[in-house]
Motif scaffolding. Structure first.
Motif, PDB file in Angstrom:
ATOM      1  N   THR A  75      44.348  51.105  34.224  1.00  0.00           N
ATOM      2  CA  THR A  75      44.404  49.731  34.719  1.00  0.00           C
ATOM      3  C   THR A  75      44.718  49.672  36.207  1.00  0.00           C
ATOM      4  O   THR A  75      44.867  48.583  36.766  1.00  0.00           O
ATOM      5  CB  THR A  75      45.473  48.922  33.957  1.00  0.00           C
ATOM      6  OG1 THR A  75      46.749  49.553  34.120  1.00  0.00           O
ATOM      7  CG2 THR A  75      45.120  48.828  32.470  1.00  0.00           C
ATOM      8  N   GLY A 125      45.388  43.247  35.142  1.00  0.00           N
ATOM      9  CA  GLY A 125      45.868  42.630  33.912  1.00  0.00           C
ATOM     10  C   GLY A 125      47.325  42.235  33.940  1.00  0.00           C
ATOM     11  O   GLY A 125      47.887  41.881  32.898  1.00  0.00           O
ATOM     12  N   GLU A 162      33.965  47.516  36.101  1.00  0.00           N
ATOM     13  CA  GLU A 162      35.121  47.872  35.271  1.00  0.00           C
ATOM     14  C   GLU A 162      36.307  46.957  35.591  1.00  0.00           C
ATOM     15  O   GLU A 162      37.039  46.531  34.687  1.00  0.00           O
ATOM     16  CB  GLU A 162      35.492  49.339  35.505  1.00  0.00           C
ATOM     17  CG  GLU A 162      36.698  49.824  34.726  1.00  0.00           C
ATOM     18  CD  GLU A 162      36.508  49.769  33.213  1.00  0.00           C
ATOM     19  OE1 GLU A 162      37.526  49.836  32.495  1.00  0.00           O
ATOM     20  OE2 GLU A 162      35.355  49.644  32.751  1.00  0.00           O
ATOM     21  N   ILE A 165      38.202  44.025  32.968  1.00  0.00           N
ATOM     22  CA  ILE A 165      39.628  43.818  32.704  1.00  0.00           C
ATOM     23  C   ILE A 165      40.080  42.435  33.194  1.00  0.00           C
ATOM     24  O   ILE A 165      40.870  41.762  32.536  1.00  0.00           O
ATOM     25  CB  ILE A 165      40.454  44.930  33.370  1.00  0.00           C
ATOM     26  CG1 ILE A 165      40.024  46.305  32.825  1.00  0.00           C
ATOM     27  CG2 ILE A 165      41.953  44.719  33.139  1.00  0.00           C
ATOM     28  CD1 ILE A 165      40.658  47.480  33.544  1.00  0.00           C
ATOM     29  N   GLU A 166      39.552  42.045  34.358  1.00  0.00           N
ATOM     30  CA  GLU A 166      39.888  40.736  34.931  1.00  0.00           C
ATOM     31  C   GLU A 166      38.585  40.000  35.243  1.00  0.00           C
ATOM     32  O   GLU A 166      38.018  40.160  36.331  1.00  0.00           O
ATOM     33  CB  GLU A 166      40.733  40.895  36.192  1.00  0.00           C
ATOM     34  CG  GLU A 166      42.112  41.461  35.925  1.00  0.00           C
ATOM     35  CD  GLU A 166      43.021  41.401  37.148  1.00  0.00           C
ATOM     36  OE1 GLU A 166      42.520  41.079  38.246  1.00  0.00           O
ATOM     37  OE2 GLU A 166      44.217  41.676  37.002  1.00  0.00           O
TER      38      GLU A 166
END
Length: 238
Positions: free
Chosen positions: A178, A223, A96, A100-101
């Protein structure tokens, strides 16, 4: 009627013919034809080899080469090898983070965590508030500063020196929105001593290497432009 010049030319022609015949020889019917390396000799039938001396030669048009078997396609390596077990909840949480990254590297994170662990422990011993502020979340920073102030009020000094960091293993990973939190278990060998105003030892030992196990949690918002992970929780493991 032949004149004298015609007779002389005839005699000369006969003389030249005789000389050429003597130099070049005569055809006897046994001459070998000119050698042609690219043609097969079909004028003479193949002669049988002497008995017991037959040497087999490789056939010019042998069987076609055996086709190679199917190429084995290897499965891609497990991304978190050496960090988390495949199929575990920790691996899923790392996936996960990588979603995102995409450039996230768990091993690189652990290398940074080891460095941060050593810096925080030594900065706390030295009472270096400025360095601690860049590495700790606010509530943790406030707790460290309170402990430093209490130590200073007693006029005590603390010394900590790492002998080695034996391991830094990822113990847990959680992602909420996040926000990611990674918990690391550190096992180290540390010399730590606290002295009173007169220099006497009030805690620890300057000559003893202690085995220390700490469980620390680092966090950051994914992020964002800030790449720094900060310490958000500490626990002394038994």
């Amino acid at each position: 009627m032949l004149d004298i010049y015609t007779i002389i030319f005839l005699a000369l022609a006969v003389f030249i013919f005789v000389r050429l015949r003597s130099v070049l020889g005569q055809r006897t019917g046994r001459e070998r034809p000119p050698y042609d390396p690219y043609s097969r000799d079909t004028a003479r039938p193949p002669q049988p080899a002497p008995e017991g001396k037959v040497v087999p030669l490789p056939e010019r048009n042998g069987p076609p080469p055996v086709a190679a078997g199917p190429v084995e396609v290897q499965a891609p390596a497990f991304r978190w090898e050496g960090v988390a077990a495949e199929g575990s909840a920790t691996a899923a949480a790392l996936d996960e983070i990588a979603r995102i990254e995409p450039d996230f590297d768990a091993k690189h994170f652990l290398t940074g965590a080891r460095a941060a662990y050593e810096m925080i422990v030594t900065a706390f011993a030295a009472g270096d508030r400025r360095q601690l502020k860049d590495l700790l979340a606010k509530d943790v920073f406030d707790g460290f500063v309170s402990a430093i102030a209490d130590r200073e009020s007693r006029k005590e000094t603390m010394e900590s020196r790492f002998v080695s960091i034996e391991s830094a293993d990822l113990q847990d990973v959680t992602v909420r929105g996040t926000n990611a939190q990674l918990t690391v278990r550190f096992v180290s060998k540390l010399i730590s001593v606290t002295r009173g105003p007169d220099g006497a030892v009030v805690d620890g030992s300057p000559d003893t290497v202690a085995d220390v196990t700490d469980v620390w949690t680092f966090a950051r918002d994914l992020g964002t432009r800030d790449p720094n992970w900060k310490l958000v929780a500490t626990e002394a493991a038994q």
